[in-house]
Design an enzyme around this catalytic site. Structure first.
Site, PDB file in Angstrom:
ATOM      1  N   ARG A   1      42.879 -82.316  -7.778  1.00  0.00           N
ATOM      2  CA  ARG A   1      41.832 -82.692  -6.481  1.00  0.00           C
ATOM      3  C   ARG A   1      42.578 -84.081  -6.360  1.00  0.00           C
ATOM      4  O   ARG A   1      42.197 -84.846  -5.846  1.00  0.00           O
ATOM      5  CB  ARG A   1      40.319 -82.376  -6.874  1.00  0.00           C
ATOM      6  CG  ARG A   1      40.006 -82.837  -6.096  1.00  0.00           C
ATOM      7  CD  ARG A   1      38.857 -82.295  -6.303  1.00  0.00           C
ATOM      8  NE  ARG A   1      37.616 -82.990  -7.593  1.00  0.00           N
ATOM      9  CZ  ARG A   1      36.856 -83.269  -7.471  1.00  0.00           C
ATOM     10  NH1 ARG A   1      35.570 -82.573  -6.502  1.00  0.00           N
ATOM     11  NH2 ARG A   1      36.072 -84.061  -9.049  1.00  0.00           N
TER      12      ARG A   1
ATOM     13  N   ARG B   1      34.454 -68.807  -5.172  1.00  0.00           N
ATOM     14  CA  ARG B   1      35.371 -70.463  -6.241  1.00  0.00           C
ATOM     15  C   ARG B   1      35.997 -70.034  -6.961  1.00  0.00           C
ATOM     16  O   ARG B   1      36.070 -71.087  -8.468  1.00  0.00           O
ATOM     17  CB  ARG B   1      34.058 -71.073  -6.443  1.00  0.00           C
ATOM     18  CG  ARG B   1      33.189 -71.001  -5.312  1.00  0.00           C
ATOM     19  CD  ARG B   1      33.307 -72.498  -5.006  1.00  0.00           C
ATOM     20  NE  ARG B   1      32.174 -72.392  -4.095  1.00  0.00           N
ATOM     21  CZ  ARG B   1      30.546 -73.023  -4.342  1.00  0.00           C
ATOM     22  NH1 ARG B   1      30.932 -73.978  -5.063  1.00  0.00           N
ATOM     23  NH2 ARG B   1      30.109 -73.416  -3.146  1.00  0.00           N
TER      24      ARG B   1
ATOM     25  N   ASP C   1      36.533 -74.853   2.434  1.00  0.00           N
ATOM     26  CA  ASP C   1      35.246 -74.926   2.709  1.00  0.00           C
ATOM     27  C   ASP C   1      34.694 -74.407   3.703  1.00  0.00           C
ATOM     28  O   ASP C   1      35.448 -74.145   4.745  1.00  0.00           O
ATOM     29  CB  ASP C   1      34.823 -76.840   2.780  1.00  0.00           C
ATOM     30  CG  ASP C   1      33.283 -76.501   1.743  1.00  0.00           C
ATOM     31  OD1 ASP C   1      33.080 -76.008   0.271  1.00  0.00           O
ATOM     32  OD2 ASP C   1      32.546 -76.635   2.548  1.00  0.00           O
TER      33      ASP C   1
ATOM     34  N   ARG D   1      36.471 -76.475 -10.635  1.00  0.00           N
ATOM     35  CA  ARG D   1      36.444 -76.770 -10.981  1.00  0.00           C
ATOM     36  C   ARG D   1      36.784 -76.943 -12.220  1.00  0.00           C
ATOM     37  O   ARG D   1      36.551 -77.291 -13.145  1.00  0.00           O
ATOM     38  CB  ARG D   1      35.250 -78.341 -10.548  1.00  0.00           C
ATOM     39  CG  ARG D   1      35.083 -79.397  -9.757  1.00  0.00           C
ATOM     40  CD  ARG D   1      34.129 -79.566  -9.017  1.00  0.00           C
ATOM     41  NE  ARG D   1      33.004 -78.746  -8.458  1.00  0.00           N
ATOM     42  CZ  ARG D   1      32.081 -79.061  -8.613  1.00  0.00           C
ATOM     43  NH1 ARG D   1      31.398 -79.929  -8.742  1.00  0.00           N
ATOM     44  NH2 ARG D   1      31.305 -78.127  -8.023  1.00  0.00           N
TER      45      ARG D   1
ATOM     46  N   TYR E   1      23.144 -76.883   6.849  1.00  0.00           N
ATOM     47  CA  TYR E   1      23.703 -77.906   6.401  1.00  0.00           C
ATOM     48  C   TYR E   1      23.988 -79.324   7.692  1.00  0.00           C
ATOM     49  O   TYR E   1      23.890 -80.155   7.455  1.00  0.00           O
ATOM     50  CB  TYR E   1      25.236 -77.660   5.929  1.00  0.00           C
ATOM     51  CG  TYR E   1      24.765 -76.657   4.511  1.00  0.00           C
ATOM     52  CD1 TYR E   1      24.777 -77.747   3.274  1.00  0.00           C
ATOM     53  CD2 TYR E   1      25.730 -75.795   4.606  1.00  0.00           C
ATOM     54  CE1 TYR E   1      24.737 -76.975   2.134  1.00  0.00           C
ATOM     55  CE2 TYR E   1      25.339 -75.141   2.826  1.00  0.00           C
ATOM     56  CZ  TYR E   1      25.394 -76.186   1.625  1.00  0.00           C
ATOM     57  OH  TYR E   1      25.324 -74.994   0.769  1.00  0.00           O
TER      58      TYR E   1
HETATM   59  O1  CP3 Z   1      36.059 -68.940  -3.124  1.00  0.00           O
HETATM   60  C1  CP3 Z   1      36.645 -69.839  -3.446  1.00  0.00           C
HETATM   61  O2  CP3 Z   1      37.769 -70.680  -4.097  1.00  0.00           O
HETATM   62  C2  CP3 Z   1      37.624 -70.116  -2.078  1.00  0.00           C
HETATM   63  C3  CP3 Z   1      36.940 -71.612  -1.763  1.00  0.00           C
HETATM   64  C4  CP3 Z   1      35.493 -72.321  -1.197  1.00  0.00           C
HETATM   65  C5  CP3 Z   1      35.207 -73.387  -1.634  1.00  0.00           C
HETATM   66  N1  CP3 Z   1      33.491 -73.589  -1.130  1.00  0.00           N
HETATM   67  C6  CP3 Z   1      35.294 -74.516  -2.545  1.00  0.00           C
HETATM   68  C7  CP3 Z   1      34.560 -75.662  -3.085  1.00  0.00           C
HETATM   69  C8  CP3 Z   1      34.345 -70.859  -0.980  1.00  0.00           C
HETATM   70  C9  CP3 Z   1      34.742 -69.345  -0.831  1.00  0.00           C
HETATM   71  C10 CP3 Z   1      33.487 -71.958  -0.625  1.00  0.00           C
HETATM   72  C11 CP3 Z   1      32.584 -71.204   0.525  1.00  0.00           C
HETATM   73  C12 CP3 Z   1      31.204 -72.300   0.752  1.00  0.00           C
HETATM   74  N2  CP3 Z   1      31.275 -73.413   0.607  1.00  0.00           N
HETATM   75  C13 CP3 Z   1      29.841 -72.176   0.589  1.00  0.00           C
HETATM   76  C14 CP3 Z   1      29.399 -70.458   0.367  1.00  0.00           C
HETATM   77  C15 CP3 Z   1      29.669 -70.018  -0.472  1.00  0.00           C
HETATM   78  C16 CP3 Z   1      27.992 -69.992  -1.850  1.00  0.00           C
HETATM   79  O3  CP3 Z   1      28.608 -70.990  -2.632  1.00  0.00           O
HETATM   80  O4  CP3 Z   1      27.009 -69.922  -1.482  1.00  0.00           O
HETATM   81  C17 CP3 Z   1      29.023 -73.070   0.580  1.00  0.00           C
HETATM   82  C18 CP3 Z   1      27.599 -72.852   0.960  1.00  0.00           C
HETATM   83  C19 CP3 Z   1      29.719 -73.719  -0.026  1.00  0.00           C
HETATM   84  C20 CP3 Z   1      29.169 -75.334   1.343  1.00  0.00           C
HETATM   85  C21 CP3 Z   1      29.412 -76.631   0.089  1.00  0.00           C
HETATM   86  N3  CP3 Z   1      30.905 -77.095  -0.891  1.00  0.00           N
HETATM   87  C22 CP3 Z   1      28.996 -76.707  -2.182  1.00  0.00           C
HETATM   88  C23 CP3 Z   1      27.229 -77.114  -1.624  1.00  0.00           C
HETATM   89  C24 CP3 Z   1      29.957 -77.892  -2.181  1.00  0.00           C
HETATM   90  C25 CP3 Z   1      29.008 -78.047  -3.474  1.00  0.00           C
HETATM   91  C26 CP3 Z   1      29.252 -77.138  -4.532  1.00  0.00           C
HETATM   92  C27 CP3 Z   1      29.030 -77.995  -5.701  1.00  0.00           C
HETATM   93  O5  CP3 Z   1      29.547 -77.143  -7.498  1.00  0.00           O
HETATM   94  O6  CP3 Z   1      29.336 -79.644  -6.503  1.00  0.00           O
HETATM   95  C28 CP3 Z   1      30.451 -77.200  -1.838  1.00  0.00           C
HETATM   96  C29 CP3 Z   1      31.169 -78.291  -2.128  1.00  0.00           C
HETATM   97  C30 CP3 Z   1      33.304 -77.295  -2.680  1.00  0.00           C
HETATM   98  N4  CP3 Z   1      33.848 -76.537  -2.393  1.00  0.00           N
HETATM   99  C31 CP3 Z   1      33.895 -76.915  -4.065  1.00  0.00           C
HETATM  100  C32 CP3 Z   1      34.784 -75.500  -3.892  1.00  0.00           C
HETATM  101  C33 CP3 Z   1      36.026 -75.259  -4.851  1.00  0.00           C
HETATM  102  C34 CP3 Z   1      33.461 -78.359  -5.108  1.00  0.00           C
HETATM  103  C35 CP3 Z   1      34.492 -79.867  -4.769  1.00  0.00           C
HETATM  104  C36 CP3 Z   1      34.607 -80.333  -6.004  1.00  0.00           C
HETATM  105  O7  CP3 Z   1      35.963 -80.212  -6.048  1.00  0.00           O
HETATM  106  O8  CP3 Z   1      34.157 -81.389  -5.625  1.00  0.00           O
END
Ligand code: CP3
Length: 360
Positions: A45, A32, A82, A36, A159
């Site tokens: 965003r 990630r 994502d 944010r 999910y």
């Molecule tokens: O690593 C990177 O920079 C690449 C982008 C990436 C994102 N999500 C961007 C993201 C990657 C590789 C993921 C993987 C992902 N997404 C996983 C597997 C890794 C892990 O964390 O276990 C999972 C379970 C998800 C599902 C997901 N997407 C969740 C649970 C959330 C909410 C997280 C939160 O902190 O609220 C997301 C949203 C998400 N995916 C964000 C980002 C940057 C934040 C969203 C935002 O900008 O509002």
């Protein structure tokens, strides 16, 4: 017709480390890394309108992919997207409720809906991801390698069935115990979907791929192999492993998977991801002759002082020890509250301590 073998990235330490070849320093990137905690990410965003609109706009997805690389000397870029784009393309209706994380409008619960589930064409609904890959490769201009990724079939199913995040995974686990046939059917479709999706990313230019099994670690010991690992094994076997004469390394990461490292390493992957609960020296002794290791800094350690961060980095670099095959990373995604300057302290410390170790 002569085929030109494209030149490797100018900084290919990440790819070499994954293949356990010598490097001048330990490469580092962060799960990630575009997110944010960076004010410039929040700004883009906001312009996009929402997280999903950001993912679906290849130019903006490219812009945020590059943001952390402009600030820090990271050794790899990761596609901004994502894992839940795949079930979204299956028609489940992904949305992000403010402060609640991901949700699906139509969680997968009914037998008829499960029987109807189809693996999406990666060049259909998911074409925006492929366009982002091409756009990012162009913008990177061979500076560092680009990582593609997907969720594991089991983590996606969590999910899809729960309809969002869960604290006990009651719905999916009830299905696992009462109707394993239905869960296996979903996992079969997800496996096909992930193989096609990752191979399309590789076709469009990603230079390594990572499978995120974020929730496999909450399965019982017995169920992990049957419901998560077996399907990841099939994915690893189904991926394009060489493109234009270059190997495409595969990283498998089960969060909480420390007790199954030998089994994960036997999947045929090139590298195993470690969360922060595993001792990297022991992990290396167990599987370091077969695969590279990626990890394993506690993401919450980034809230410590820069001096403490540097000490923790040194501890992990020293624990892995001299020789090849370590990619430094966090043990899970970076927190949105992380002070950006602390990330610089971490990245610089990885390079500094790992160079010193090679000279010692
Ligand atoms: O690593 C990177 O920079 C690449 C982008 C990436 C994102 N999500 C961007 C993201 C990657 C590789 C993921 C993987 C992902 N997404 C996983 C597997 C890794 C892990 O964390 O276990 C999972 C379970 C998800 C599902 C997901 N997407 C969740 C649970 C959330 C909410 C997280 C939160 O902190 O609220 C997301 C949203 C998400 N995916 C964000 C980002 C940057 C934040 C969203 C935002 O900008 O509002």
């Amino acid at each position: 017709m002569t085929m030109n073998k494209p030149t490797p990235p100018r900084n290919d330490t990440f790819l070499r480390a994954l293949m356990r070849q010598p490097t001048e320093h330990t490469p580092v990137w962060l799960m990630r890394q575009a997110g944010r905690y960076l004010p410039e990410y929040c700004e883009t965003r906001k312009r996009a309108g929402s997280f999903m609109q950001l993912c679906k706009n290849p130019q903006m997805a490219c812009e945020v992919t590059l943001q952390p690389l402009a600030r820090y000397e990271l050794d790899a870029a990761i596609l901004f997207s994502d894992i839940l784009t795949v079930p979204d393309a299956m028609g489940l209706g992904l949305y992000f409720a403010e402060g609640e994380g991901p949700k699906f409008e139509r969680p997968l619960r009914e037998e008829w809906a499960i029987r109807d589930l189809q693996a999406p064409d990666p060049y259909g609904h998911l074409k925006y991801v492929m366009d982002a890959v091409s756009e990012i490769r162009r913008a990177l201009d061979n500076s560092v390698p680009l990582i593609g990724f997907s969720g594991s079939p089991f983590t996606l199913a969590c999910y899809m069935i729960e309809g969002g995040a869960s604290d006990d995974y009651r719905t999916i686990k009830t299905m696992l115990y009462n109707r394993p046939d239905l869960l296996h059917h979903i996992l079969e479709v997800n496996t096909r979907a992930v193989i096609d999706y990752l191979n399309a990313q590789i076709e469009c230019g990603v230079q390594a791929v990572m499978i995120f099994d974020s929730w496999g670690g909450m399965l019982s010991h017995h169920a992990y192999r049957e419901f998560s690992l077996n399907y990841m094994n099939r994915i690893v076997a189904g991926l394009t492993r060489e493109k234009d004469g270059h190997r495409i390394p595969v990283i498998v990461f089960t969060k909480g998977g420390g007790q199954w490292l030998e089994d994960i390493a036997a999947s045929g992957c090139d590298a195993v991801g470690l969360d922060w609960t595993t001792d990297i020296a022991q992990a290396r002794a167990r599987i370091g002759d077969k695969v590279a290791l990626q990890g394993n800094f506690d993401p919450v350690g980034l809230f410590a002082s820069p001096e403490k961060i540097s000490q923790e980095v040194k501890r992990i670099v020293d624990a892995y020890g001299p020789g090849n095959g370590h990619v430094f990373n966090l043990g899970h995604g970076i927190s949105q509250f992380t002070p950006p300057e602390n990330v610089k302290a971490l990245v610089d410390a990885v390079h500094e301590h790992s160079r010193a170790l090679r000279k010692a």
